[in-house]
Design a protein around this motif. Structure first.
Motif, PDB file in Angstrom:
ATOM      1  N   ARG A  71       0.855  -1.191   0.000  1.00 38.83           N
ATOM      2  CA  ARG A  71       0.000   0.000   0.000  1.00 38.83           C
ATOM      3  C   ARG A  71       0.889   1.239   0.000  1.00 38.83           C
ATOM      4  NH1 ARG A  71      -4.259   0.684   4.678  1.00 38.83           N
ATOM      5  NH2 ARG A  71      -5.543  -0.521   3.268  1.00 38.83           N
ATOM      6  N   VAL A  72       0.488   2.216  -0.796  1.00 42.02           N
ATOM      7  CA  VAL A  72       1.180   3.498  -0.842  1.00 42.02           C
ATOM      8  C   VAL A  72       0.212   4.557  -0.343  1.00 42.02           C
ATOM      9  CG1 VAL A  72       2.311   5.214  -2.314  1.00 42.02           C
ATOM     10  CG2 VAL A  72       2.592   2.765  -2.804  1.00 42.02           C
ATOM     11  N   LEU A  73       0.602   5.282   0.713  1.00 42.55           N
ATOM     12  CA  LEU A  73      -0.205   6.392   1.224  1.00 42.55           C
ATOM     13  C   LEU A  73       0.311   7.686   0.628  1.00 42.55           C
ATOM     14  CD1 LEU A  73      -0.479   5.547   5.033  1.00 42.55           C
ATOM     15  CD2 LEU A  73      -2.252   5.341   3.302  1.00 42.55           C
ATOM     16  N   CYS A  74      -0.600   8.509   0.144  1.00 47.56           N
ATOM     17  CA  CYS A  74      -0.225   9.783  -0.474  1.00 47.56           C
ATOM     18  C   CYS A  74      -0.901  10.933   0.267  1.00 47.56           C
ATOM     19  CB  CYS A  74      -0.658   9.815  -1.933  1.00 47.56           C
ATOM     20  SG  CYS A  74       0.049   8.514  -2.948  1.00 47.56           S
ATOM     21  N   MET A  75      -0.138  11.967   0.540  1.00 49.62           N
ATOM     22  CA  MET A  75      -0.677  13.167   1.185  1.00 49.62           C
ATOM     23  C   MET A  75      -0.226  14.385   0.384  1.00 49.62           C
ATOM     24  SD  MET A  75      -2.403  14.736   3.463  1.00 49.62           S
ATOM     25  CE  MET A  75      -2.712  13.784   4.917  1.00 49.62           C
ATOM     26  N   HIS A  76      -1.176  15.160  -0.039  1.00 53.05           N
ATOM     27  CA  HIS A  76      -0.912  16.368  -0.819  1.00 53.05           C
ATOM     28  C   HIS A  76      -0.328  17.469   0.068  1.00 53.05           C
ATOM     29  CE1 HIS A  76      -4.328  18.192   1.153  1.00 53.05           C
ATOM     30  NE2 HIS A  76      -4.980  17.063   0.922  1.00 53.05           N
TER      31      HIS A  76
END
Length: 130
Positions: A71-76
């Motif tokens: 899983r890859v978590l992305c936060m802008h």
């Protein structure tokens, strides 16, 4: 240039009206503006699943076929939103990863109107548990 003007304005205003300047700075650094959605974001969101985390934060999830490799978590960044990760999410899903792109506190579709680094960190922790 814009940052230099803002910095200069606040230096002068801080001497003339320090309390007003402090209030203005607090708003600038804790209350993100919400920008209008762009047409391309509808296509990005159509390829993802919109989820609501148990604390109310919103996220977009892209899942590969079969068992994900991880899983890859992305936060802008400040005043951004999850749809910004559409192109990257497509590439990661093609490589077999699940992608969770979070709308930070007070950003995108998430509720609220205030944000700060600790709130962003908490949001990532909630998204990681999903």
């Amino acid at each position: 240039m814009q940052l230099a003007l803002l910095r200069g304005f606040h230096q002068i205003a801080g001497r003339v009206a320090p309390e007003w300047t402090a209030r203005r700075a607090r708003v600038l650094f804790t209350q993100p503006r919400r920008h209008a959605r762009r047409p391309w974001e509808d296509a990005v969101e159509a390829k993802a699943e919109r989820v609501v985390l148990d604390v109310g934060f919103r996220a977009l999830v892209w899942r590969p076929e079969g068992t994900p490799r991880g899983r890859v978590l992305c936060m802008h960044g400040w005043e951004g939103r999850a749809t910004q990760f559409g192109v990257m999410a497509n590439a990661l899903v093609a490589a077999g990863f699940e992608v969770v792109a979070l709308d930070g506190p007070g950003h995108g579709a998430s509720p609220g109107n205030q944000a700060h680094p600790v709130a962003f960190a908490r949001a990532l922790l909630f998204a990681e548990r999903e």
